[in-house]
Motif scaffolding. Structure first.
Motif, short mmCIF file in Angstrom:
data_model
loop_
_atom_site.label_atom_id
_atom_site.label_comp_id
_atom_site.label_asym_id
_atom_site.label_seq_id
_atom_site.Cartn_x
_atom_site.Cartn_y
_atom_site.Cartn_z
N ALA A 90 30.16 35.61 39.82
CA ALA A 90 29.34 35.58 41.23
C ALA A 90 29.15 37.02 41.68
N ILE A 91 30.03 38.22 41.09
CA ILE A 91 29.75 39.45 41.50
C ILE A 91 28.66 40.22 40.84
N THR A 92 28.77 40.30 39.20
CA THR A 92 28.18 41.33 38.40
C THR A 92 27.09 40.64 37.79
N GLN A 93 26.97 39.21 37.87
CA GLN A 93 26.05 38.34 37.39
C GLN A 93 25.93 38.24 35.68
N SER A 133 37.61 31.98 41.80
CA SER A 133 38.08 31.57 43.18
C SER A 133 37.97 29.89 43.34
N VAL A 134 39.04 29.11 43.82
CA VAL A 134 39.13 27.94 43.95
C VAL A 134 38.17 27.60 45.37
N ASP A 135 38.51 28.61 46.29
CA ASP A 135 38.09 28.49 47.80
C ASP A 135 36.48 28.41 47.80
N ARG A 136 35.88 29.54 47.09
CA ARG A 136 34.56 29.56 46.83
C ARG A 136 33.79 28.97 45.62
N GLN A 137 34.52 28.49 44.79
CA GLN A 137 34.08 27.90 43.69
C GLN A 137 33.12 28.94 42.73
N GLU A 138 33.63 30.00 42.40
CA GLU A 138 32.74 30.88 41.58
C GLU A 138 33.81 31.61 40.74
N PRO A 139 33.07 32.14 39.65
CA PRO A 139 33.72 32.75 38.64
C PRO A 139 33.67 34.25 38.55
N TYR A 140 34.66 34.94 37.92
CA TYR A 140 34.50 36.43 37.93
C TYR A 140 34.80 36.95 36.73
N ALA A 141 34.06 38.16 36.42
CA ALA A 141 34.02 38.61 35.01
C ALA A 141 35.34 39.22 34.70
N ASP A 142 35.93 40.06 35.38
CA ASP A 142 37.16 40.50 35.23
C ASP A 142 37.97 40.54 36.81
N VAL A 165 38.41 43.47 38.30
CA VAL A 165 37.63 44.42 39.24
C VAL A 165 36.70 43.52 39.99
N ALA A 166 35.92 42.51 39.46
CA ALA A 166 34.99 41.53 40.07
C ALA A 166 35.70 40.74 41.13
N ALA A 167 36.84 40.18 40.82
CA ALA A 167 37.64 39.22 41.58
C ALA A 167 38.26 39.95 42.78
N ASN A 168 38.60 41.21 42.59
CA ASN A 168 39.17 42.38 43.61
C ASN A 168 37.84 42.41 44.57
N THR A 169 36.79 42.67 43.98
CA THR A 169 35.56 43.11 45.01
C THR A 169 35.37 41.91 45.82
N ALA A 170 35.25 40.61 45.14
CA ALA A 170 34.82 39.34 45.92
C ALA A 170 36.03 39.11 47.02
N PHE A 171 37.45 39.53 46.81
CA PHE A 171 38.40 39.32 47.68
C PHE A 171 38.13 40.39 48.84
N GLU A 172 37.79 41.56 48.61
CA GLU A 172 37.58 42.59 49.68
C GLU A 172 36.36 42.18 50.56
#
Length: 73
Positions: free
Chosen positions: A34-37, A49-58, A60-67
């Motif tokens: 969802a962040i890096t495509q 993310s269960v709340d946003r229903q989106e995957p992250y590559a790693d 760092v991407a998960a933390n970027t989404a959280f921030e």
């Protein structure tokens, strides 16, 4: 059919993310971050993310989404 079969074309899966697991709604070989495509092979999918229903590559991407979006939807 597997990736070594002639004519194999990777397809994007549709996933429902739940706590600690996910359910494949439409089979495929990858999902898109969802962040890096970037495509993420399903056997390498560890962050979502269960709340946003989106995957992250790693992480760092998960933390970027959280921030960017916080914990909630």
């Amino acid at each position: 059919m597997n990736i070594f079969d002639k004519g194999f074309a990777p397809t994007e899966a549709v996933i429902r993310y739940i706590d600690g697991d996910y359910v494949v709604l439409k089979p495929g070989s990858f999902v898109r971050c969802a962040i890096t495509q970037k495509p993420i092979p399903l056997d390498e999918l560890f962050y979502w993310s269960v709340d946003r229903q989106e995957p992250y590559a790693d992480a760092v991407a998960a933390n970027t989404a959280f921030e960017r979006f916080g914990r909630g939807a």
